[in-house]
Design a protein around this motif. Structure first.
Motif, mmCIF file in Angstrom:
data_model
loop_
_atom_site.group_PDB
_atom_site.id
_atom_site.type_symbol
_atom_site.label_atom_id
_atom_site.label_comp_id
_atom_site.label_asym_id
_atom_site.label_seq_id
_atom_site.Cartn_x
_atom_site.Cartn_y
_atom_site.Cartn_z
ATOM 1 N N LEU A 88 -19.568 142.511 42.847
ATOM 2 C CA LEU A 88 -20.877 143.065 41.965
ATOM 3 C C LEU A 88 -20.627 142.510 40.480
ATOM 4 N N ALA A 92 -23.520 140.317 39.076
ATOM 5 C CA ALA A 92 -24.326 140.713 37.765
ATOM 6 C C ALA A 92 -24.259 139.670 36.950
ATOM 7 N N HIS A 93 -23.214 138.865 36.371
ATOM 8 C CA HIS A 93 -23.197 138.030 35.632
ATOM 9 C C HIS A 93 -23.196 136.515 35.810
ATOM 10 N N THR A 127 -18.864 149.152 36.224
ATOM 11 C CA THR A 127 -19.422 149.099 37.758
ATOM 12 C C THR A 127 -20.863 149.570 37.825
ATOM 13 N N SER A 129 -22.952 149.697 35.169
ATOM 14 C CA SER A 129 -23.868 148.974 34.465
ATOM 15 C C SER A 129 -24.294 147.807 35.226
ATOM 16 N N ASN A 130 -23.075 147.128 36.149
ATOM 17 C CA ASN A 130 -23.334 145.960 36.870
ATOM 18 C C ASN A 130 -24.461 146.468 37.961
ATOM 19 N N LEU A 131 -24.054 147.549 38.765
ATOM 20 C CA LEU A 131 -25.060 147.962 39.715
ATOM 21 C C LEU A 131 -26.418 147.990 39.255
ATOM 22 N N ALA A 133 -27.876 146.456 36.702
ATOM 23 C CA ALA A 133 -28.728 145.184 36.542
ATOM 24 C C ALA A 133 -29.086 144.540 37.900
ATOM 25 N N LEU A 134 -28.371 144.977 38.872
ATOM 26 C CA LEU A 134 -28.359 144.460 40.309
ATOM 27 C C LEU A 134 -29.602 145.121 40.932
ATOM 28 N N ARG A 137 -32.781 143.760 39.378
ATOM 29 C CA ARG A 137 -33.190 142.552 40.076
ATOM 30 C C ARG A 137 -33.844 142.669 41.357
#
Ligand code: PMT
Length: 397
Positions: A88, A92-93, A127, A129-131, A133-134, A137
């Motif tokens: 993830l 995300a990055h 995790t 904040s990555n979710l 972002a995804l 998207r």
């Protein structure tokens, strides 16, 4: 359909074998891709046997030199189960250091992610904040279940049931290319109305809503013409961008591009007033007070309503009060098929936020509430209405 099943390195990797079996049973061609960590839990042979294909594992194998690109192009959906915290974060990055992460960057279709991990890793702000972002998207996240975890702890983190993941994949596939054949004209961002060569009147629109609509429409197979006021956003890949500055320029470009369009979505925050005769030179500070006499700008939505023909016309209404009543008034007076009504002036939605909440006001008299969500998700919910709007337009003829 042809789809990719990416398997991350977690104890739940074995459950992906069941997912591969269900997807094959549903009639799909499944290309399994395993990270090196995944191969420590399950042998590639398991997936090769279930899918009847060689499992892709190594970016640096000779024959894989550009395979991640061709695999990305040949398949209609990318599903990852289990999606580990590491995957993830990499997605995300945009980190790409193996076959699966490189493939992710090269893939332009719908993505379904089924995370699984320890509860503390799942709840960690990194995790989450990555979710976020995804999700923003437009990826579908199949939330993990709560329960007893392999690490001995209890809480959310267990891979969702393979049947539930398969269902999310079917859902994503059914909406994935539903706008193929449509040419959608989307307006986005603010307009700037000059007062002199260095000053202008504008508003707080960032363009995020309109650009999210463009991204969603492209992902669903549409050709997109994006007429955009001045914003600080990267244009979505694949959009035909037409930059404009003023309401009059936006009006002209919209009508120049209208020919092939089948749907128009007016998310731009067009200035309602402008100075019709702009001074050539900067206005000097000579008086204590300056009055401006402004004239109305062209009402692009109203003109589109008069000339819409068989096109679907979706307007927006940005209101600070009487949201539904104002939206319905705009729907009727501008001959729209639907109005997306959003409250502005409240924190966390509307102008310049990554999120929005809205009420979809339809000609049938129905209204549909869209709770607060990333603008990309709101964009998808707006496009979900297209079949219903088209049916209503045809029966009204
Ligand atoms: O750009 P963001 O920061 O992401 O913010 C998104 C948004 C709040 C700008 C967006 O969701 C939104 O509400 N856009 C419409 C803003 C607006 O101008 O609303 P309105 O109620 O004033 O206008 C109604 C409709 O008429 C809109 O579709 C507008 O594009 C259109 N209009 C308005 C004036 C004009 N002269 N010509 C038009 O076509």
């Amino acid at each position: 359909m042809k789809l990719i099943l990416g398997i991350g390195g977690g104890i739940a990797a074995y459950k992906s074998a069941e997912l591969a079996r269900i997807l094959m049973q549903n009639g799909h061609e499944v290309q399994a891709v395993m990270t090196s960590a995944a191969q420590k839990f399950v042998q590639p042979l398991t997936f090769a046997a279930l899918t009847g294909r060689r499992v892709l594992t190594d970016l640096f194998a000779l024959e894989a030199a550009i395979e991640h690109i061709s695999v990305a192009q040949e398949n209609q959906l990318l599903a990852i189960a289990p999606a580990t915290a590491d995957l993830l974060a990499k997605f995300a990055h945009g980190l790409a250091d193996d076959f699966l992460t490189t493939l992710y960057l090269a893939f332009t279709g719908p993505v379904v992610l089924a995370p699984a991990m320890n509860v503390n890793m799942w709840q960690h702000p990194a995790t989450q904040s990555n979710l976020a972002a995804l999700r923003a998207r437009g990826h579908c996240i199949v939330a993990p279940e709560s329960g007893y975890l392999a690490c001995g702890m209890t809480g959310p983190g267990r891979l969702a049931d393979p049947q539930a993941i398969a269902q999310a994949i079917e859902q994503a596939l059914s909406t994935s290319r539903d706008l193929e054949g449509e040419t959608i004209l989307i307006t986005a961002g603010p307009t700037q109305e000059p007062l002199d060569p260095v000053r202008f009147i504008s508003n707080r629109s960032s363009g995020k809503m309109g650009y999210a609509l463009a991204e969603a429409a492209i992902a669903r197979g549409a050709r997109v013409i994006l007429v955009s006021g001045p914003v600080h956003l990267e244009p979505p890949r694949g959009a035909d961008l037409i930059p404009v500055r003023t309401a009059t320029e936006m009006r002209d470009k919209v009508f120049e591009s209208l020919g092939p369009t089948t749907i128009v979505v007016k998310a731009a925050a067009v200035a309602d007033f402008h100075l019709s005769r702009v001074p050539d030179q900067k206005v000097k500070k000579t008086a204590a007070r300056l009055s401006l006499e402004l004239d109305p700008t062209p009402d692009i939505l109203a003109e589109l309503g008069r000339k819409k023909g068989d096109r679907l016309l979706i307007g927006f209404a940005a209101e600070t009060q009487n949201l539904q009543a104002e939206a319905r008034r705009k729907l009727e007076s501008k001959n729209c098929d639907m109005i997306v009504a959003n409250l502005v002036g409240t924190a966390g939605s509307g102008f310049d936020s990554d999120q929005n909440e809205a009420i979809l006001v339809l000609r049938s008299g129905d209204s549909i509430s869209l709770p607060r969500a990333p603008k990309r998700e709101i964009a998808d919910r707006i496009f979900d209405q297209i079949p219903k709007l088209r049916l209503a337009l045809q029966t009204a003829k």
